[in-house]
Design a protein around this motif. Structure first.
Motif, PDB file in Angstrom:
ATOM      1  N   ALA A 110      60.251  18.326   8.690  1.00 50.71           N
ATOM      2  CA  ALA A 110      59.988  19.769   8.635  1.00 50.71           C
ATOM      3  C   ALA A 110      58.743  20.111   7.837  1.00 50.71           C
ATOM      4  CB  ALA A 110      61.194  20.487   8.019  1.00 50.71           C
ATOM      5  N   GLN A 111      58.133  19.140   7.196  1.00 52.85           N
ATOM      6  CA  GLN A 111      57.005  19.411   6.310  1.00 52.85           C
ATOM      7  C   GLN A 111      55.841  20.144   6.985  1.00 52.85           C
ATOM      8  OE1 GLN A 111      55.678  15.895   4.242  1.00 52.85           O
ATOM      9  NE2 GLN A 111      54.956  17.038   2.474  1.00 52.85           N
ATOM     10  N   PRO A 112      55.530  19.885   8.264  1.00 55.45           N
ATOM     11  CA  PRO A 112      54.432  20.631   8.896  1.00 55.45           C
ATOM     12  C   PRO A 112      54.650  22.143   8.941  1.00 55.45           C
ATOM     13  CG  PRO A 112      54.939  18.665  10.169  1.00 55.45           C
ATOM     14  CD  PRO A 112      55.997  18.784   9.126  1.00 55.45           C
ATOM     15  N   LEU A 113      55.886  22.616   8.718  1.00 57.15           N
ATOM     16  CA  LEU A 113      56.132  24.055   8.716  1.00 57.15           C
ATOM     17  C   LEU A 113      55.470  24.740   7.533  1.00 57.15           C
ATOM     18  CD1 LEU A 113      59.920  24.096   9.722  1.00 57.15           C
ATOM     19  CD2 LEU A 113      57.931  24.522  11.193  1.00 57.15           C
ATOM     20  N   TRP A 114      55.295  24.019   6.425  1.00 55.66           N
ATOM     21  CA  TRP A 114      54.690  24.634   5.246  1.00 55.66           C
ATOM     22  C   TRP A 114      53.446  23.883   4.746  1.00 55.66           C
ATOM     23  CZ3 TRP A 114      59.790  22.681   5.065  1.00 55.66           C
ATOM     24  CH2 TRP A 114      59.935  21.454   4.441  1.00 55.66           C
ATOM     25  N   THR A 115      53.106  22.790   5.381  1.00 57.61           N
ATOM     26  CA  THR A 115      51.918  22.029   4.979  1.00 57.61           C
ATOM     27  C   THR A 115      51.025  21.804   6.188  1.00 57.61           C
ATOM     28  OG1 THR A 115      53.127  20.877   3.226  1.00 57.61           O
ATOM     29  CG2 THR A 115      51.098  19.849   4.005  1.00 57.61           C
ATOM     30  N   LYS A 338      54.191  21.486  -2.190  1.00 61.43           N
ATOM     31  CA  LYS A 338      54.223  21.217  -0.753  1.00 61.43           C
ATOM     32  C   LYS A 338      53.846  19.785  -0.413  1.00 61.43           C
ATOM     33  CE  LYS A 338      51.288  24.383   0.375  1.00 61.43           C
ATOM     34  NZ  LYS A 338      50.444  25.263   1.219  1.00 61.43           N
ATOM     35  N   GLY A 339      52.923  19.198  -1.159  1.00 61.38           N
ATOM     36  CA  GLY A 339      52.394  17.903  -0.779  1.00 61.38           C
ATOM     37  C   GLY A 339      51.394  18.045   0.351  1.00 61.38           C
ATOM     38  N   VAL A 340      50.664  16.977   0.624  1.00 61.63           N
ATOM     39  CA  VAL A 340      49.641  17.031   1.678  1.00 61.63           C
ATOM     40  C   VAL A 340      50.193  16.603   3.040  1.00 61.63           C
ATOM     41  CG1 VAL A 340      47.774  16.675   0.030  1.00 61.63           C
ATOM     42  CG2 VAL A 340      48.799  14.687   1.179  1.00 61.63           C
ATOM     43  N   GLY A 341      51.404  16.044   3.063  1.00 60.43           N
ATOM     44  CA  GLY A 341      52.010  15.662   4.338  1.00 60.43           C
ATOM     45  C   GLY A 341      52.093  14.164   4.519  1.00 60.43           C
ATOM     46  N   LEU A 342      53.082  13.746   5.264  1.00 64.98           N
ATOM     47  CA  LEU A 342      53.319  12.322   5.524  1.00 64.98           C
ATOM     48  C   LEU A 342      52.092  11.678   6.161  1.00 64.98           C
ATOM     49  CD1 LEU A 342      55.261   9.876   5.720  1.00 64.98           C
ATOM     50  CD2 LEU A 342      55.970  10.759   7.951  1.00 64.98           C
ATOM     51  N   PHE A 378      53.781   8.970  -3.085  1.00 61.17           N
ATOM     52  CA  PHE A 378      54.962   9.735  -2.671  1.00 61.17           C
ATOM     53  C   PHE A 378      54.838  11.194  -3.090  1.00 61.17           C
ATOM     54  CE2 PHE A 378      57.772   5.719  -2.820  1.00 61.17           C
ATOM     55  CZ  PHE A 378      57.582   5.515  -1.472  1.00 61.17           C
ATOM     56  N   PHE A 379      54.506  11.425  -4.350  1.00 58.32           N
ATOM     57  CA  PHE A 379      54.409  12.806  -4.838  1.00 58.32           C
ATOM     58  C   PHE A 379      53.215  13.526  -4.218  1.00 58.32           C
ATOM     59  CE2 PHE A 379      57.297  11.297  -8.134  1.00 58.32           C
ATOM     60  CZ  PHE A 379      58.133  12.396  -8.299  1.00 58.32           C
ATOM     61  N   ALA A 380      52.135  12.806  -3.921  1.00 60.38           N
ATOM     62  CA  ALA A 380      50.976  13.439  -3.291  1.00 60.38           C
ATOM     63  C   ALA A 380      51.312  13.869  -1.866  1.00 60.38           C
ATOM     64  CB  ALA A 380      49.781  12.486  -3.289  1.00 60.38           C
ATOM     65  N   GLU A 381      52.012  13.039  -1.117  1.00 54.36           N
ATOM     66  CA  GLU A 381      52.293  13.342   0.285  1.00 54.36           C
ATOM     67  C   GLU A 381      53.509  14.234   0.456  1.00 54.36           C
ATOM     68  OE1 GLU A 381      50.338   9.506   2.604  1.00 54.36           O
ATOM     69  OE2 GLU A 381      52.511   9.770   2.626  1.00 54.36           O
ATOM     70  N   PHE A 382      54.559  14.013  -0.330  1.00 50.00           N
ATOM     71  CA  PHE A 382      55.822  14.708  -0.107  1.00 50.00           C
ATOM     72  C   PHE A 382      56.043  15.890  -1.041  1.00 50.00           C
ATOM     73  CE2 PHE A 382      57.082  10.143   0.958  1.00 50.00           C
ATOM     74  CZ  PHE A 382      56.659  10.272   2.262  1.00 50.00           C
ATOM     75  N   GLY A 383      55.196  16.040  -2.054  1.00 56.78           N
ATOM     76  CA  GLY A 383      55.389  17.127  -2.993  1.00 56.78           C
ATOM     77  C   GLY A 383      56.506  16.824  -3.981  1.00 56.78           C
ATOM     78  N   LEU A 384      56.810  17.792  -4.814  1.00 59.75           N
ATOM     79  CA  LEU A 384      57.781  17.599  -5.887  1.00 59.75           C
ATOM     80  C   LEU A 384      59.181  17.318  -5.342  1.00 59.75           C
ATOM     81  CD1 LEU A 384      58.298  17.657  -8.942  1.00 59.75           C
ATOM     82  CD2 LEU A 384      58.767  20.106  -8.721  1.00 59.75           C
ATOM     83  N   VAL A 385      59.617  18.081  -4.338  1.00 60.55           N
ATOM     84  CA  VAL A 385      60.973  17.907  -3.808  1.00 60.55           C
ATOM     85  C   VAL A 385      61.131  16.531  -3.169  1.00 60.55           C
ATOM     86  CG1 VAL A 385      62.647  18.751  -2.122  1.00 60.55           C
ATOM     87  CG2 VAL A 385      61.306  20.381  -3.467  1.00 60.55           C
TER      88      VAL A 385
END
Length: 626
Positions: A110-115, A338-342, A378-385
C-alpha cells in the motif's frame, strides 16, 4: 490464548515427524518431498549459475530464475492443494510471526498510496522478491522436513566449494576456457558476481559445515554418520575456509564469528561439554585455513591484512562506509514517516547526498545503490512504521532466544543451526546488503521457519484461521500470486533477451524496433527506456541530427529523473557542457561535491552549437514513443 510449548526441546516442529504416513506417502508427505526438492534448488543452486552473454543482464537474471521458479511452482501446487482440500487433508497454518510479516508485506504493497514511487519497474521487481521471502517462510514452516534438511546444506557447501575453485581460476586469469565461470579475470568472486556476496556465501557454507560436524557428534547408533561422510564435511570446510580468508571480506569473517559464538553460547548453557569441544575443534580448522592462506597465498593474505589495518588506523570511516551511512541517514530524515518506497533507495541516493554535502561539506562524494547497512535502508525505504515492524520481529525472536539461554533449555539441532544462521546474516546486514540478493535472502526465510517453529507460539487467539473458507482463500491467494509472478518473470526473460538481441542488431532500425518491443515487459521497461535514449544519442552523433540528439537526451533525462545513477549524471553533465546549456548544468552540478567540477571551454567544432539547446523540455512529459 497462546498455544506454546512447555519447553523448547519438547515442542514438535511442524515437519519433524517424517514424510510418510502409515499407509505410504500421504498428501502431506508429497508436499514435503516437493518442498524439499524445490527449496533445495532455490537455496543451494543459484550462487553457482550466471546468465551468460546471451542475456543483457549477464549476471543476475538466471539466478532469479533458478531461485524463484522452483519456489513459485511449490507455491502453486501447495496453494491449490490447500484451496481444494483444506487443512483437514493437509497441515497448513500461518503462525503469529508469519501474520506480522504478512502485515508488513501488505503495508509495503500500500506504500505507493502515500509515497511517490520513482521507478515502477523497480518497485514491481522488489515486491515480488519480498513476497517470495514471505512465501518461502510459510512453506518451509509447514512443509520442509527437518530431518532431511541437511541434504540442502550439503548442496550449498558443494556450491560454495565450486565457487572457491572458480575464484582461484579467476584471480589467476585461467577462467577463460570455461564458459560456465563468470568472466571476471583478476577478481576473487566466483559466480556470485561481487566480493562481499562471495564472502557471505562461503561464510554461510562454513557455518553449515560447523553445524554438521557438531550434529554428527551428537548422534548415536544408527543416526551416527560414517567416517567418510564426516571427513568429506571437514574437507569442504577446509576448502570454504580457504575461500573465506581469500575473499578478504571483513563483514563476512566477523559475521561467521558471531554465528559461532551463538552456537557456543547455547551449547555451553546446555552443559554439553563434549559437543562444545567438537565445536572448538572444528573452529580451529578455520584458524588453520588462515595460517595456510598466510603461508601459501601471500597476495590474498596481504590484502586481508591491509583491510584490517585500515580499520585499526581509520576506525572513523567504518571501512569507507561512513559517508554512505550519512547519506542514508539524510534520506531517512527527508521522509521519516512515509519512507521513499520499496526498492527506491538507490534512486533517491543522489538527492539525499546533495543535501548531506550541504549539511556536512567535509564529507566525501560517493555513489552506491545500497546503504551497506540494511537497518538504515529499511527505515529509509519503509519509513518509521515499516522499520519498526521489521525491528519488532527481530526483537521478538531475540527475546525468545535469550529466554532459552537463561533457562538452559535444550533445542533441536536444526534450531541451533537456524539461530546461528540468523545471527550471521543479520550481523552481516550491519555492513553489507544480504537482503538485496534473493539467492542469499531465501536462507533467512528457511532459518526463520526453523527458529520460530520451536521458539515462538504456533498460534495466538487472533492468529488462527478458524473458518475453512479463509484457509482455502489463503491457499488460493498463494497460488494466484505465484502464477502471476511467473508470468511477470517470463515476460521479463523475453524482454531481457530482446534487449540483448538489440545490442547485436546490424541496423539502427532493427535495434530501435527490438528495444521498443522490450519495453512491453514491465520487469525490464526501465532498462529498455534507457537503452533507447543511448541508442538515439549514438545515432545522432553519427548522423549529426540535432532532433535525434534532443530526443535521446530527453529520454536520458527522464531516465535519470526516475532512476538517478552516477553514470547518467556524468553523461548529462558532459552533454550540457558540450552544448553550453546553462539550465541543465545548473540543475545537475549541485549533485556533485562543490568545487570538484569545472566547465570546459567549447571546442572549436562545437562553437556553432546553440547556447541553450532544447535538451530539457519546459513542460515535463513522457518521452515520445512510450
Amino acid at each position: 490464548m497462546a498455544q506454546k510449548r512447555k519447553s523448547a526441546g519438547s515442542k514438535v516442529s511442524p515437519t519433524e515427524t517424517g514424510i510418510a504416513g502409515k499407509g505410504g506417502l500421504s498428501l502431506q508427505g508429497m508436499l514435503q518431498w516437493l518442498c524439499l526438492l524445490c527449496m533445495g534448488v532455490s537455496l543451494a543452486v543459484p550462487n553457482l549459475v550466471y546468465s551468460g552473454m546471451n542475456w543483457f543482464q549477464t549476471l543476475h537474471f538466471m539466478k532469479w530464475v533458478v531461485a524463484l521458479v522452483p519456489l513459485a511452482v511449490l507455491c502453486i501446487v501447495a496453494g491449490f492443494v490447500v484451496a481444494f482440500k483444506g487443512t483437514e487433508k493437509v497441515r497448513f497454518t500461518i503462525d503469529p510471526f508469519g501474520w506480522i510479516w504478512l502485515a508488513f508485506l501488505l503495508y509495503v504493497t500500500a506504500q505507493p498510496l502515500w509515497t511517490e514511487i520513482k521507478s515502477v519497474p523497480t518497485f514491481a521487481r522488489e515486491w515480488f522478491f519480498f513476497a517470495s521471502l514471505w512465501a518461502a517462510y510459510v512453506l518451509c514452516y509447514n512443509f520442509l522436513p527437518r530431518d532431511r534438511f541437511r541434504w540442502i546444506l550439503w548442496g550449498a557447501n558443494l556450491n560454495a566449494a565450486c565457487n572457491v575453485i572458480f575464484a582461484e581460476l579467476q584471480i589467476r586469469n585461467l577462467s577463460g576456457p570455461f564458459a560456465f565461470i563468470l568472466p571476471t579475470p583478476g577478481n576473487y568472486i566466483g559466480n556470485t558476481g561481487q566480493q562481499e556476496m562471495f564472502g557471505l556465501w562461503v561464510a554461510m557454507a562454513c557455518l553449515n559445515s560447523i553445524y554438521l560436524h557438531v550434529a554428527y557428534g551428537r548422534e548415536e547408533g544408527a543416526y551416527r554418520r560414517s567416517l567418510p561422510v564426516r571427513l568429506a564435511n571437514i574437507l569442504l570446510l577446509a576448502v570454504n575456509a580457504w575461500g573465506l580468508w581469500g575473499s578478504t571480506t571483513r563483514a563476512a569473517i566477523l559475521s561467521l564469528g558471531v554465528a559461532v559464538a551463538v552456537m557456543a553460547l547455547v551449547t555451553w548453557r546446555n552443559e554439553e561439554a563434549r559437543h562444545l569441544r567438537r565445536l572448538g575443534g572444528i573452529v580451529s580448522l578455520l584458524a588453520l585455513g588462515l595460517l595456510a592462506t598466510v603461508l601459501f597465498n601471500a597476495g590474498r593474505a596481504g590484502s586481508l591484512e591491509s583491510k584490517w589495518m585500515d580499520v585499526l588506523k581509520n576506525p572513523e570511516t567504518v571501512g569507507g562506509r561512513i559517508d554512505i551511512w550519512a547519506t542514508s541517514w539524510t534520506m531517512i530524515t527527508q521522509q521519516p514517516l512515509k519512507g521513499v518506497g520499496l526498492g527506491q533507495f538507490k534512486w533517491h541516493y543522489l538527492d539525499a547526498q546533495k543535501e548531506m554535502l550541504q549539511r556536512s561539506p567535509n564529507r566525501d562524494w560517493k555513489f552506491t545503490m545500497w546503504a551497506h547497512n540494511e537497518y538504515l535502508q529499511f527505515f529509509a525505504e519503509f519509513g518509521l512504521v515499516g522499520g519498526l515492524l521489521v525491528i519488532s520481529l527481530l526483537l521478538w525472536l531475540l527475546w525468545a532466544f535469550l529466554g532459552i539461554v537463561v533457562r538452559r533449555e535444550k533445542i533441536p539441532l536444526e534450531t541451533l543451526w537456524a539461530l546461528a544462521m540468523l545471527a550471521l546474516i543479520w550481523f552481516d546486514a550491519l555492513w553489507s546488503r544480504p537482503f538485496r540478493r534473493i539467492e542469499n535472502a531465501l536462507w533467512i526465510s528457511a532459518a526463520f521457519a526453523f527458529a520460530t517453529s520451536v521458539l515462538l507460539p504456533e498460534r495466538l487467539s487472533w492468529s488462527t484461521l478458524r473458518r475453512p473458507v479463509l484457509q482455502r482463500g489463503v491457499g488460493a491467494l498463494l497460488a494466484g500470486v505465484a502464477l502471476f509472478g511467473l508470468i511477470f518473470l517470463g515476460q521479463g526473460m523475453k524482454g531481457d533477451r530482446t534487449i540483448a538481441e538489440a545490442m547485436q542488431a546490424r541496423t539502427p532500425q532493427a535495434q530501435r524496433a527490438l528495444l521498443e518491443e522490450a519495453k512491453k515487459a514491465l520487469m525490464v521497461r526501465d532498462i529498455a527506456e534507457r537503452q533507447v535514449g543511448k541508442h538515439l544519442i549514438s545515432l545522432a552523433q553519427i548522423s549529426k541530427d540535432m532532433d535525434l540528439l534532443t530526443d535521446g537526451l530527453n529520454r536520458l533525462w527522464f531516465s535519470f529523473k526516475s532512476e538517478s545513477t552516477a553514470e547518467d549524471l556524468m553523461a548529462l553533465i558532459d552533454w550540457g557542457n558540450r552544448l553550453q546549456n546553462r539550465e541543465v548544468l545548473d540543475a545537475l552540478l549541485p549533485y556533485l561535491k562543490p568545487g570538484t567540477y569545472r566547465m570546459a571551454e567549447p571546442a572549436p567544432e562545437e562553437s556553432s552549437a546553440p547556447a541553450s539547446g532544447p535538451m530539457v523540455p519546459s513542460v515535463p512529459a513522457e518521452p515520445s514513443g512510450s
